[in-house]
Structure formats: structure tokens, C-alpha cells
Write an enzyme that holds these catalytic residues in place. Structure first.
Site, PDB file in Angstrom:
ATOM      1  N   HIS A  61       2.852  36.431 110.266  1.00 46.51           N
ATOM      2  CA  HIS A  61       4.121  36.123 110.948  1.00 46.51           C
ATOM      3  C   HIS A  61       5.264  37.078 110.573  1.00 46.51           C
ATOM      4  O   HIS A  61       5.842  37.717 111.457  1.00 46.51           O
ATOM      5  CB  HIS A  61       4.478  34.654 110.701  1.00 46.51           C
ATOM      6  N   GLU A  89      12.600  30.373 101.780  1.00 46.89           N
ATOM      7  CA  GLU A  89      12.416  29.012 102.266  1.00 46.89           C
ATOM      8  C   GLU A  89      11.004  28.490 101.988  1.00 46.89           C
ATOM      9  O   GLU A  89      10.816  27.334 101.654  1.00 46.89           O
ATOM     10  CB  GLU A  89      12.725  28.937 103.769  1.00 46.89           C
ATOM     11  N   ASP A  90      10.020  29.340 102.161  1.00 48.17           N
ATOM     12  CA  ASP A  90       8.639  28.839 102.147  1.00 48.17           C
ATOM     13  C   ASP A  90       7.786  29.228 100.941  1.00 48.17           C
ATOM     14  O   ASP A  90       6.631  28.835 100.856  1.00 48.17           O
ATOM     15  CB  ASP A  90       7.912  29.324 103.414  1.00 48.17           C
ATOM     16  N   ASP A 152      12.295  36.125 114.922  1.00 44.47           N
ATOM     17  CA  ASP A 152      11.502  35.041 114.333  1.00 44.47           C
ATOM     18  C   ASP A 152      11.142  34.015 115.411  1.00 44.47           C
ATOM     19  O   ASP A 152       9.995  33.618 115.570  1.00 44.47           O
ATOM     20  CB  ASP A 152      12.345  34.404 113.213  1.00 44.47           C
ATOM     21  N   ASP A 273      12.469  38.574 147.544  1.00 41.83           N
ATOM     22  CA  ASP A 273      12.735  39.455 146.398  1.00 41.83           C
ATOM     23  C   ASP A 273      12.078  38.969 145.107  1.00 41.83           C
ATOM     24  O   ASP A 273      12.713  38.754 144.106  1.00 41.83           O
ATOM     25  CB  ASP A 273      14.235  39.803 146.236  1.00 41.83           C
TER      26      ASP A 273
HETATM   27 MN    MN Z   1       9.780  32.689 110.329  1.00 42.95          MN
END
Ligand code: MN
Length: 741
Positions: A61, A89-90, A152, A273
Site C-alpha cells: 500500500h 498510525e499502524d 492514500d 457527447d
Molecule cells: Mn494509508
């Protein structure tokens, strides 16, 4: 023949460090690859062992996010931030660690992205507003934060199929509400299109898949048509010497087709169009030249030509747009621009910053007046819901471009009025604005400006802002200027009020306002309430925050004198009694006291202005007279326009009051016997008393009756008037408001 999308859909082969560095080197040959490698390794280590919902390694990611950032050709700092954006954060990594390893700039960026990620837009209105505010704040600090966040979100949307359906719908909706419009606003149109299409897939899957099937079914047919048109354009360009032009045609994105169908209530087959054509040239002159060429080839559709080269959009977008009646009578849209304009169109703010290290993106950002407005609002609009409303409206609305009489172009949010325009030019122009001439025609203040309007402000020295203006304006500048004015005005009038109330209360104690003022005793009283000045003290009384009685207890009167005073007071009271009685009786007689309420104050002398004779239900305003209490006028009364705005005060009717007001009604009728009796019967039926009646005739033998009637309120009055007009022979019945001679 068609150009590939700027942001390619993630490939199957997992990307590696060497791919990323190669991608950066394309636009930035001297990039600091050591930084990229360090961030890559750090992120790889701390994300080790983590898996995404898809089952693949989590580290996949941040790499993909870094690729999106690199494809936007942003600097290495931002690419490194993208690699590190989820570490705090993770993972076990801390912000301190990031700062120690990568320095304060990247740490601040990672912190910003972490904070934005914690923002939820799915909570209550108020919370949502507060969160939006936080995001705007983060954007204002460093735009790169929001760019990483958008990258992200783009990758998360690309991989949304691995999440639970309820999560898919929630994230897709949030993307559609917040992130796609943001991408649009920052000019990242390629990203915006991708986010919109992916959002549609998860918010309205049945519509999305049906559309995909329909588009595919027609694909061959469309393809042939597209190729034909392209060949015709290319042939014409070649013939006229535009050898370096690049022409492309590609299907419009699903979301825009869906929107068009929804908006105009069309089926897919009715949408024309479906293909957008684009011609990219080398110079601006060539753009206009080719426009002429296209218009000589096919008939332009009136009203569809837009010159965003001369007047760029708020997000810097520049292009010529035209719709022409193409082969087979089909309407086709053509965009004509230079390569530089094309870069801006696809990558927005990122294109303006490009790879030039050291060039400050935030300086570039200051050119985005939309962003400036947002930041300004963040400061001005203290009510979070008001802020959210304003921002949401602005996120989704296009700007309008207005010309000054001298031909200068100024940009406004949609819905802006001549007042916004006036305040943008000068505060005084705004304060005294009574209307405007738009393209030479008079318009009222509430007129909504349209792109291309030339506005000339009309002013009057007697005009002043009022609260209703706040509803008319869209720009924060106008809002804050009007608020400021009202605040000062309210302060002024509450001061006048306060002085009046205090003076009245002091009189009871036989004290003189002027004397106390001179001796500085009121300053002492102000201090006692921790107020800065006597003005503030008076204004507090006027607002009803402080009672005059309480203030008097804080006025330091020497005891001896006070004793004497009270003795004197007694004597004086004896003497003055008859006068006071008269005043009391007068105020008892005046029913107005019970009918009108003044904010926070009960005990005031109120009378009705004879010039306009207001009745309950009329929109009214109070005028603070010198020494005669408050006179009540209708808001339309011409006298009000001439009076000192500082002495005007908001008042309202006490609709529960049973007191009656006398009004005059003029009835013009045929001169027939018994009509007067009919009229008086009708008035009696409405439970109103006639206190006086006058009858005369006009030259053309019509009767004019003038009744003085006691009525309860405006509603009562209009019932009487319509009852009178219902009598046969009555031509007209009306309220008489001006004092008749
Ligand atoms: Mn992320």
C-alpha cells in the site's frame, strides 16, 4: 491514438524500489534517491508481517501511494512521506523516531497525514464540521499533506473490493462527498475522475455496472465514430499547417455520464457527447486559430463556448471548450489547450509546483483563491455548522467571474450578490450599497451574479448594513464587514439605551447622571463590574446584562452626603409627586407599553410614531428619542431612513397582548343609499369599534369614507379590509398610514 490516463491503474506485478526511483528520475533526474531508499527500507521494516484485507503484504500500500505521488511529479520529501504515511498510525514506529531519522519536515508531514486519517466525516453534523475544519487547517499548513491523503484514498479506493460491503459503501460515499471534490478543487482532474468512477461503483453498483455494460455494447460503434471525427480534425489541422498538434478522443468517465443522465432525466441512448475530444497545441495563438478552424468545420452550439484561457478557473484550469454539431448531427465537445495547460488540467496544483525542489508549494497554494477563502472562513465563521455549510457549498459550486466597469476580472463563489462585489472593492462601497447595475441594467441586492456580468455598484449615503444582509452575501469578507458594522451599531445603541435607563433610575434616587460622570464615580462603578470603561458599563445596561439598580449600589456616594441626599430626596419626592403622577398616569394610558417588547427591558416609555402609525403585526423598529422614551415606527417608514442608525433598536410585538390600536381606513365607494350602514355593520361583525367616521364625495360622484377603527393586529385589519371590499358598491378599502392633513 488516445492518450493513456495519467494515473495508470495499479499493475499486477508488485512494484519495487527500483521502479519507484525510475519513476522519479523521469521528472527529476537529480533526485535524492538515498532519502527514498531510506524511507522505503524503514517502512518495509516496520510494516513487516502486516497484511491488508486482500491478503497481500501491507507494505504494498505505501509503495502504491508513493507511486501516485511520483506520478504527480512531486518532490522527494512528499514521496518519502507517502512511503511513511501509515507508519505512526499502524506500526510500532513513533513520530519521534521519524523525526530523528528523517528530520522535522517529513515528521510534520507524516503527522499531518496521520491526523487527517483519524478524521471521520460520518459522525454528527457538528463533529463533521469540526473535522472539516481540522482538515482545512492541515491543508493550510502544508498542502502536501492533503496530496498524500488524496493519494492514500485513491489507492484505498482501487482496492476497495476486499472490504466488507458496508465499509465499501461508507468509504465510497465519503470519497464522493469530500475527497473527489477536493481533488477537483486542487485541479487534480485525472484523480477526481478516477475517484468518482470508483465511488459510483460502490455507492450505486447497479447503476455503475449497467452503465459499463451499455458503454461496452456501444463501444465498437462509438469507436468508429470517434475515429472518423479524429480523422476529420487531423486532416483539417494538417491542411492548415498545425503539424505538431496532438488530437485525442476518449469516452467520458462513467460518473459524468451518470450525472448527465440524472440531471436531464435521460436514458443512456439519449446522451450525446459521450466522447470528449481534445486538441493539444504549442501556443495560445494556435489554440484560438484552431478554434476558428473547428467552428468553420462544424456549426458551434450557441452558448456552449467557454474561454477558460482568458479567464482561468479557480483551480488554474485553462482551456477552450466548444460544442459543435459534428458528423451525423451529433453534438461533440472539443477542448483546445496547450501542453502546459494540459499538465495543469490533469495534475492541478502538483503541475504548478512540479519537481523544482525548494520552490514552495504553499506559495503556489496561495494563488488558489478558493483555498484562501477556506482558510479565511476557518477564521471568521465561529459556528462550525455554518462553516461546514459554506465550505460544502463552495466545494461543489463553480466560481463565477465578474467584471468591474474597468474590465478587471474578480472571482466569486456561486450565489454571490452585488453586495459581495461591493465589499470586495471597498468596505464603504459595501456599507452604502443600495443595488447595482449589471450589464447596464438595474438589479436588486439579492441578484445572483453570473459569470461574465459587468457590475457597477450603486450607493446612497443614507444606506447602512442590516442583519438581513448576512443572508444575501456569500464571501467571508462581506460577512465579517457586515457583522462588524452591526456589532458597533449594537454597541452604540445599547450605550444610548443604557444611558437612558441609568438616568431614569438615578432620577429616582435624585442623582444626576452628568454629575456622577464628571466626578468619575461611574468609572468606579464600571471597575466594580470589571468593565473597562463607562461606555462598556452603559452598553451592559443597555443590553440588559446589568440592571441599573445594581449599578447604582456600586456608585460610591460619601455616606454623609448620601444621608443628606436621601433626606433631600424625600423632600423632593414630596414636591415632585404631582409631576411623577402625571408621568405614571400617562404611561398607564399609553397602551403601547403592553403591546411592544424591547429586548431585556420592561420598564420603558414607548409610544407609536404618528407618521406611520404601526399596528401589531407590522414589521417595526424602535427609535430611542432624547427624553421621550422609544418611538415605534414601521420599518418602511421614511423617517427611519433619515434617523441616526445608532439610535435604532430592535423591538417586537407582544402578540399575546389584548390592547387595541387605532388605525384609519379609507373606503372609496359608489354613492348609494344604505352603504354606510352596510359598512358599519361589517366592521361591527369583525368586533372592531369605529371611533370616528368622516364622509365626503369626490368630483366624479364617488364617496370617500374615512374610518378610525380600533383593531387588535394586522391580521384583524386585513380581515376588516377584505370584508369591506366584499360589499357591493365598495371600490377600494385601504389603510391610511401617512398623517392626512
Ligand atoms: Mn494509508
Amino acid at each position: 491514438m488516445s492518450t493513456p490516463p495519467t494515473l495508470p491503474i495499479a499493475g499486477n506485478k508488485p512494484k519495487e524500489l527500483s521502479d519507484l526511483i525510475a519513476c522519479i528520475k523521469i521528472y527529476h533526474p537529480n533526485a535524492d534517491t538515498a532519502l527514498i531508499e531510506k524511507a522505503y527500507r524503514f517502512s518495509e521494516t516496520v510494516h513487516q508481517g502486516q497484511k491488508r484485507s486482500s491478503g497481500e503484504s501491507y507494505f504494498h500500500h505505501p509503495i502504491e501511494v508513493a507511486f501516485i505521488i511520483a506520478e504527480l511529479q512531486l518532490d522527494t520529501t512528499t514521496v518519502a512521506t507517502a512511503l511513511l504515511h501509515d507508519t505512526v498510525e499502524d506500526t510500532v514506529a513513533t513520530l519521534e523516531q521519524i523525526e530523528a531519522e528523517f528530520g522535522p519536515e517529513i515528521a510534520a508531514l507524516v503527522d499531518g497525514v496521520t491526523k487527517i486519517s483519524q478524521i471521520s466525516f460520518q459522525t454528527s453534523e457538528e463533529k463533521q464540521a469540526e473535522n472539516f475544519r481540522k482538515m482545512v487547517f492541515a491543508m493550510a499548513k502544508d498542502l502536501r499533506v492533503i496530496l498524500v491523503k488524496l493519494a492514500d484514498r485513491t489507492h484505498n479506493m482501487r482496492t476497495l473490493q476486499h472490504l466488507r460491503p458496508d465499509k465499501q459503501a461508507r468509504i465510497a460515499q465519503e470519497t464522493l462527498d469530500i475527497y473527489a471534490p477536493l481533488a477537483n478543487r486542487l485541479g487534480l482532474s485525472a484523480m477526481k475522475r478516477e475517484l468518482e468512477d470508483l465511488s459510483l461503483r460502490y455507492t450505486k453498483p447497479e447503476i455503475y455496472y449497467k452503465l459499463v455494460a451499455q458503454v461496452n455494447k456501444k463501444l465498437n460503434e462509438r469507436d468508429q465514430y470517434t475515429q472518423d471525427v479524429l480523422a476529420m480534425i487531423e486532416g483539417a489541422l494538417h491542411e492548415h499547417g498545425y503539424h505538431n498538434a496532438r488530437v485525442s478522443g476518449r469516452p467520458k468517465h462513467f460518473y459524468s455520464i451518470h450525472k448527465k443522465m440524472e440531471k436531464r432525466d435521460l436514458t443512456y441512448d439519449q446522451v450525446y457527447d459521450l466522447t470528449g475530444f481534445r486538441i493539444i497545441l504549442e501556443t495560445v495563438e494556435q489554440c484560438y486559430g484552431v478554434l476558428g478552424l473547428i467552428h468553420s468545420l462544424w456549426t458551434p452550439v450557441p452558448g456552449r463556448f467557454k474561454d477558460y484561457i482568458a479567464i482561468p478557473k479557480a483551480n488554474f484550469y485553462q482551456s477552450l471548450h466548444t460544442t459543435v454539431v459534428g458528423p451525423g448531427g451529433e453534438k461533440i465537445e472539443i477542448q483546445i489547450r496547450t501542453q502546459e495547460m494540459h499538465d495543469t488540467a490533469e495534475r492541478g496544483i502538483a503541475a504548478h509546483w512540479a519537481y523544482k525542489e525548494g520552490k514552495n508549494l504553499n506559495q503556489e497554494a496561495s494563488k488558489f483563491s478558493w483555498l484562501n477563502r477556506l482558510v479565511e472562513w476557518n477564521k471568521d465563521l465561529k459556528d462550525p455548522n455554518e462553516f461546514l455549510e459554506t465550505v460544502k457549498l463552495d466545494l461543489f459550486s463553480e466560481d463565477v467571474y465578474i467584471f468591474t466597469p474597468k474590465g478587471k476580472v474578480i472571482e466569486f463563489p456561486q450565489g454571490a450578490t452585488p453586495l459581495d462585489f461591493a465589499y470586495t472593492i471597498h468596505t464603504d462601497l459595501g456599507h452604502h450599497c443600495i443595488g447595482a447595475k449589471v450589464n447596464g441594467r438595474m438589479v436588486p441586492l439579492k441578484y445572483k451574479l453570473k459569470s461574465g456580468d459587468t457590475v457597477e455598484v450603486l450607493t446612497s449615503p443614507n444606506q447602512t448594513p442590516n442583519k438581513d444582509w448576512l443572508k444575501l452575501v456569500k464571501t467571508s469578507r462581506a460577512k465579517s464587514k457586515i457583522r462588524q458594522f452591526i456589532k458597533v451599531q449594537e454597541h452604540e445603541s445599547s450605550k444610548v439605551m443604557g444611558e437612558m435607563i441609568l438616568e431614569k433610575e438615578l432620577k429616582k434616587e435624585d442623582l444626576k447622571f452628568k454629575t456622577l460622570m464628571k466626578e468619575g464615580l461611574l468609572d468606579t462603578a464600571a471597575e466594580a463590574f470589571s468593565l473597562k470603561s463607562v461606555d462598556d458599563l452603559l452598553s451592559a445596561i443597555g443590553y440588559g446584562k446589568l440592571s441599573a439598580k445594581k449599578v447604582i449600589t456600586k456608585i460610591p456616594l460619601p455616606e454623609k452626603e448620601a444621608e443628606e441626599t436621601s433626606k433631600e430626596t424625600k423632600d423632593l419626592k414630596e414636591q415632585k409627586r404631582p409631576l411623577q403622577k402625571i408621568v405614571e398616569e400617562a404611561s398607564k394610558k399609553s397602551t403601547s407599553r403592553q403591546v411592544v417588547k424591547v429586548k431585556g427591558i420592561e420598564d420603558l416609555l414607548v409610544h407609536f410614531a404618528r407618521c406611520c402609525n404601526p399596528v401589531p403585526g407590522d414589521s417595526v423598529v424602535g427609535f430611542i428619542t432624547r427624553g421621550r422614551g422609544i418611538s415605534v415606527h414601521t420599518r418602511k417608514c421614511p423617517k427611519i431612513f433619515d434617523s441616526d442608525p445608532h439610535r435604532l433598536i430592535d423591538i417586537e410585538w407582544d402578540m399575546n397582548s389584548v390592547a387595541e390600536r387605532a388605525v384609519k381606513i379609507r373606503v372609496i365607494c359608489e354613492d348609494r343609499p344604505g352603504l354606510l350602514a352596510d359598512m358599519s355593520a361589517v366592521i361591527k361583525d369583525q368586533h372592531a369599534n369605529i371611533t370616528r367616521a368622516q364622509i365626503g364625495t369626490t368630483k366624479d360622484k364617488k364617496a370617500v369614507c374615512l374610518f378610525s377603527i380600533s383593531i387588535k393586529n394586522l391580521n384583524h385589519l386585513s380581515k376588516i379590509i377584505s370584508a369591506l371590499e366584499g360589499i357591493s358598491g365598495v371600490l377600494k378599502a385601504e389603510r391610511v398610514q401617512k398623517k392626512e392633513s
